[in-house]
Scaffold this active site. Structure first.
Site, mmCIF file in Angstrom:
data_model
loop_
_atom_site.group_PDB
_atom_site.id
_atom_site.type_symbol
_atom_site.label_atom_id
_atom_site.label_comp_id
_atom_site.label_asym_id
_atom_site.label_seq_id
_atom_site.Cartn_x
_atom_site.Cartn_y
_atom_site.Cartn_z
ATOM 1 N N GLU A 1 0.876 -1.175 0.000
ATOM 2 C CA GLU A 1 0.000 0.000 0.000
ATOM 3 C C GLU A 1 0.911 1.221 0.000
ATOM 4 O OE1 GLU A 1 -2.755 0.430 3.287
ATOM 5 O OE2 GLU A 1 -3.485 2.359 2.528
ATOM 6 N N ASN B 1 -4.592 4.995 -1.989
ATOM 7 C CA ASN B 1 -5.833 5.450 -1.351
ATOM 8 C C ASN B 1 -6.489 6.497 -2.236
ATOM 9 O OD1 ASN B 1 -5.883 4.184 1.471
ATOM 10 N ND2 ASN B 1 -3.771 4.911 1.249
ATOM 11 N N GLU C 1 -7.943 1.909 -3.160
ATOM 12 C CA GLU C 1 -8.594 1.669 -1.869
ATOM 13 C C GLU C 1 -9.586 2.807 -1.635
ATOM 14 O OE1 GLU C 1 -5.923 0.968 1.377
ATOM 15 O OE2 GLU C 1 -4.916 -0.707 0.359
ATOM 16 N N ASP D 1 -11.673 -0.056 1.957
ATOM 17 C CA ASP D 1 -10.743 0.245 3.051
ATOM 18 C C ASP D 1 -11.509 0.387 4.369
ATOM 19 O OD1 ASP D 1 -8.357 0.800 4.221
ATOM 20 O OD2 ASP D 1 -7.971 2.668 3.121
ATOM 21 N N GLU E 1 -5.777 -5.365 8.446
ATOM 22 C CA GLU E 1 -4.897 -4.199 8.674
ATOM 23 C C GLU E 1 -4.450 -4.147 10.129
ATOM 24 O OE1 GLU E 1 -5.952 -0.488 6.093
ATOM 25 O OE2 GLU E 1 -7.643 -0.930 7.418
HETATM 26 P P1 C2E Z 1 -5.195 3.766 5.937
HETATM 27 O O1 C2E Z 1 -5.503 3.807 4.475
HETATM 28 O O2 C2E Z 1 -6.093 2.943 6.777
HETATM 29 O O3 C2E Z 1 -3.710 3.316 6.080
HETATM 30 C C1 C2E Z 1 -3.239 2.442 7.054
HETATM 31 C C2 C2E Z 1 -2.697 3.209 8.172
HETATM 32 O O4 C2E Z 1 -2.436 2.332 9.244
HETATM 33 C C3 C2E Z 1 -1.359 3.858 7.851
HETATM 34 O O5 C2E Z 1 -1.298 5.072 8.567
HETATM 35 C C4 C2E Z 1 -0.368 2.868 8.404
HETATM 36 O O6 C2E Z 1 0.875 3.430 8.731
HETATM 37 C C5 C2E Z 1 -1.079 2.406 9.625
HETATM 38 N N1 C2E Z 1 -0.659 1.074 10.038
HETATM 39 C C6 C2E Z 1 -0.274 0.034 9.265
HETATM 40 N N2 C2E Z 1 0.017 -1.047 10.010
HETATM 41 C C7 C2E Z 1 -0.196 -0.696 11.289
HETATM 42 C C8 C2E Z 1 -0.065 -1.373 12.548
HETATM 43 O O7 C2E Z 1 0.296 -2.543 12.638
HETATM 44 N N3 C2E Z 1 -0.363 -0.701 13.675
HETATM 45 C C9 C2E Z 1 -0.769 0.592 13.618
HETATM 46 N N4 C2E Z 1 -1.032 1.198 14.772
HETATM 47 N N5 C2E Z 1 -0.903 1.279 12.481
HETATM 48 C C10 C2E Z 1 -0.620 0.640 11.316
HETATM 49 P P2 C2E Z 1 -0.802 6.377 7.921
HETATM 50 O O8 C2E Z 1 0.254 6.081 6.926
HETATM 51 O O9 C2E Z 1 -0.516 7.307 9.023
HETATM 52 O O10 C2E Z 1 -2.052 6.862 7.118
HETATM 53 C C11 C2E Z 1 -3.198 7.264 7.770
HETATM 54 C C12 C2E Z 1 -4.324 7.425 6.803
HETATM 55 O O11 C2E Z 1 -4.085 8.523 5.934
HETATM 56 C C13 C2E Z 1 -4.506 6.239 5.881
HETATM 57 O O12 C2E Z 1 -5.211 5.256 6.536
HETATM 58 C C14 C2E Z 1 -5.258 6.855 4.751
HETATM 59 O O13 C2E Z 1 -6.623 6.939 5.059
HETATM 60 C C15 C2E Z 1 -4.678 8.247 4.711
HETATM 61 N N6 C2E Z 1 -3.705 8.321 3.623
HETATM 62 C C16 C2E Z 1 -2.375 8.051 3.609
HETATM 63 N N7 C2E Z 1 -1.872 8.264 2.401
HETATM 64 C C17 C2E Z 1 -2.875 8.667 1.604
HETATM 65 C C18 C2E Z 1 -2.992 9.040 0.223
HETATM 66 O O14 C2E Z 1 -2.033 8.977 -0.564
HETATM 67 N N8 C2E Z 1 -4.221 9.411 -0.215
HETATM 68 C C19 C2E Z 1 -5.312 9.448 0.603
HETATM 69 N N9 C2E Z 1 -6.484 9.830 0.096
HETATM 70 N N10 C2E Z 1 -5.246 9.099 1.896
HETATM 71 C C20 C2E Z 1 -4.032 8.701 2.382
HETATM 72 CA CA CA Z 2 -5.718 2.386 2.916
HETATM 73 CA CA CA Z 3 -7.267 1.218 6.202
#
Ligand code: C2E
Ligand code: CA
Ligand code: CA
Length: 589
Positions: free
Chosen positions: A359, A420, A452, A482, A539
């Site tokens: 991802e 995403n 997603e 998602d 996830e």
């Molecule tokens: P998401 O799509 O649900 O992405 C998964 C989030 O969970 C990611 O946070 C990831 O770092 C985190 N994660 C993965 N494995 C674990 C784990 O084992 N434990 C915990 N505590 N967390 C884990 P991240 O990278 O901070 O992203 C947060 C949200 O921001 C994402 O949730 C997504 O909704 C959004 N996001 C990130 N990049 C993009 C993007 O390029 N476009 C859009 N539209 N949204 C994005």
């Molecule tokens: Ca995602």
């Molecule tokens: Ca997610």
């Protein structure tokens, strides 16, 4: 009656001469001519009283008289009556320049010289009356104009202080009232009310209904006489302000806010229609260092995001508003300033430990704010629609990355990269066409990319979302739902969507090994997903126990810190080459 006098026959003419013969002569002459209201006077001292009683249109005034001369009398009248002095024709035997000049200076209109020439007398009287009439008409017009201007000024003054529709006091008066009450050291609570659903009402039932609803609402709020309301005013059409003179306390603020919400949100009957308005209320209390405008602004800052709720002002709200604003500005420049990059989090095959895909997750490092979490900046980008350009950038970067990896043969043909996609992107009518075209332009097979989307993202416009997803799926792109389990969570409606992957939200996974209900839910979701032929990704997997349970339930892929956090490209590719079969999760089970 001659033509000369016909127009002025009712003119009130006063003849003043100490010689009764002259008075008699002129009166006869005038009455014969047809003038009906002619009065003679031989005592000049009675003239003033007569003018007071009834102001004549014209005085024929002898100059030489005992006790008071004509000129003295003229001076007296002019002083008393100013512009309203009746017209005066001076009767005189004296024709010297000085007397004439003095008479003119005092306001006399004309002269008649004794002995009188009858024709000349009548003509001059006629001329003077005509001039007088013209003048008085002009004066009347001027008076009328003046009164119109005064009235209009008064109206404008009222208008500049009230809302034209509801006639409630406007912004100007609201600020003035706060300033006034504060100067009297009164304690104040300011309620900033955002009325919601008005546009919808206008579009649905007509703007006339909306206007009537607003007026009815203003009456209902004004009827809350048991509340200490000092003023209900209109800040802008759908933003109202209520000022309450009361001590500043949270309990009172809550009581009043709830009453206001209750009254505003109650159904309204407008022309046999039942309509209703929703509201949000922000509240601020008075403090010595805040001026009127600041008090209203604080209440506006406190507006909660959700309808039917109220919130009191506190400094952290303001700080977060500032931060949001500054982040929003900085974010616009982030792409050009090279502050953004992608990290990649592996999705691991439960059975083999192979990395099946990643991802792509966006990261932002700003020189001022440091690393800003996507959980903070993505909602900001979504709120100002910048997410559309940001999302395009992410997709382009992700595609360029797959092209690179495939060229290096670091990944096989089945390897997928998931991006995403925010609701606003999906709501761009040509999004699907653009995405398909962009993938093909990159020389990639469409199955290399997965989008997603969240359930709430689809809900904004279900038919449009359906069309876009169907085009994408038909072209061969993978579609993942998602954060499954946090939104509307209906597998039944998902079966109508061309979904290929369900991503089970971290909140279920994290509690799974301790919470029986979460465990049951997760296992049901996996069962149903298999039934609909969706593959499943869990996830946020952090513990081996979670992994083991998920494997037992038949989950296909695992994404979580247990295997890897989001990683830089080179580290991630290394893990792709080794896989996770040698890690405890696999060797211990
Ligand atoms: P998401 O799509 O649900 O992405 C998964 C989030 O969970 C990611 O946070 C990831 O770092 C985190 N994660 C993965 N494995 C674990 C784990 O084992 N434990 C915990 N505590 N967390 C884990 P991240 O990278 O901070 O992203 C947060 C949200 O921001 C994402 O949730 C997504 O909704 C959004 N996001 C990130 N990049 C993009 C993007 O390029 N476009 C859009 N539209 N949204 C994005
Ligand atoms: Ca995602
Ligand atoms: Ca997610």
């Amino acid at each position: 009656m001659t033509a000369l006098s016909a127009l002025f026959s009712s003119a009130d003419i006063l003849v003043v001469d100490d010689n009764p013969v002259n008075v008699e002569l002129l009166m006869d002459l005038l009455e014969d001519e047809g003038y009906s209201t002619v009065e003679g006077m031989t005592d000049p001292l009675q003239v003033e009283a007569r003018v007071h009683k009834k102001r004549p249109d014209l005085i024929l005034l002898d100059i030489r008289m005992p006790r008071i001369s004509g000129l003295e009398l003229l001076e007296l009248l002019t002083k008393q009556w100013g512009e309203q002095t009746p017209a005066v024709i001076v009767l005189t035997a004296q024709i010297d320049e000085a007397t004439r000049h003095q008479a003119l200076q005092l306001g006399a209109q004309d002269f008649l010289t004794k002995p009188f020439n009858h024709i000349e007398v009548l003509q001059r009287i006629h001329n003077t009356l005509q001039l007088q009439r013209l003048l008085s008409e002009r004066m009347k017009k001027a008076d009328l104009l003046e009164s119109l201007v005064t009235e209009r000024t008064r109206e404008l003054k009222i208008l500049s202080r009230q809302d034209p529709l509801t006639t409630l006091p406007n912004r100007h008066v609201i600020l003035e009232t706060i300033t006034q009450l504060r100067s009297e050291e009164k304690e104040l609570l300011t309620f900033f009310i955002a009325l919601e659903g008005l546009d919808e009402m206008g579009r649905l039932h007509g703007y006339d209904i909306m206007d009537q609803a607003l007026c009815a609402l203003s009456v209902h709020v004004q009827q809350l006489t048991d509340l200490p309301i000092r003023l209900l005013g209109v800040w802008s059409t759908d933003k109202w302000v209520v000022l309450c003179e009361s001590i500043v306390s949270d309990e009172l603020a809550e009581q009043i806010a709830l009453r206001l919400l209750g009254v505003i949100q109650a159904p309204l009957n407008v022309q046999q229609l039942s309509v209703h308005v929703r509201a949000r209320i922000g509240v601020s209390g008075s403090s010595a260092e805040r001026n009127a405008e600041q008090m209203v602004r604080m209440a506006a800052v406190a507006l909660p995001a959700v309808d039917s709720q109220w919130q009191g002002y506190d400094q952290t709200l303001e700080n977060s508003l500032w931060r949001k604003n500054q982040l929003s500005d900085a974010l616009y420049a982030a792409i050009d300033n090279n502050e953004l990059h992608l990290l990649y989090q592996p999705k691991v095959d439960v059975l083999t430990g192979a990395v099946r895909g990643v991802e792509a997750l966006l990261r932002w490092d700003n020189p001022v704010f440091g690393r800003v979490s996507p959980a903070e900046f993505i909602p900001i980008a979504e709120a100002n629609c910048f997410i559309v350009s940001l999302g395009k950038w992410v997709i382009q970067q992700a595609l360029a990355a797959i092209v690179r990896w495939r060229a290096q043969q670091a990944v096989d043909d089945h390897f997928t990269v998931a991006v995403n996609v925010a609701s606003a992107q999906l709501m761009e009518p040509d999004f699907a066409a653009w995405l398909i075209d962009t993938v093909q332009q990159a020389g990639l097979p469409t199955h290399a990319l997965e989008v997603e989307v969240t359930e709430s993202g689809l809900m904004q416009d279900i038919p449009l979302a359906m069309r876009q997803l169907h085009s994408l799926a038909a072209a061969g792109l993978g579609i993942a739902i998602d954060d499954f389990g946090t939104g509307y969570s209906s597998l039944a409606y998902l079966k109508n969507l061309p979904v290929s992957v369900i991503k089970i939200d971290r909140t279920f996974v994290s509690e799974m090994h301790t919470n029986a209900q979460d465990q049951r839910l997760t296992s049901t979701v996996i069962d149903m997903a298999r039934h609909f032929q969706f593959s499943t990704v869990a996830e946020g997997v952090e513990e081996i126990e979670q992994f083991k349970l998920l494997k037992m339930m038949g989950c296909d892929l695992i994404q979580g810190f247990l295997f890897a956090p989001p990683l830089k490209e080179n580290i991630m590719l290394q893990l792709v080459s080794t896989g996770f079969a040698d890690t405890p999760a696999f060797t211990e089970s």
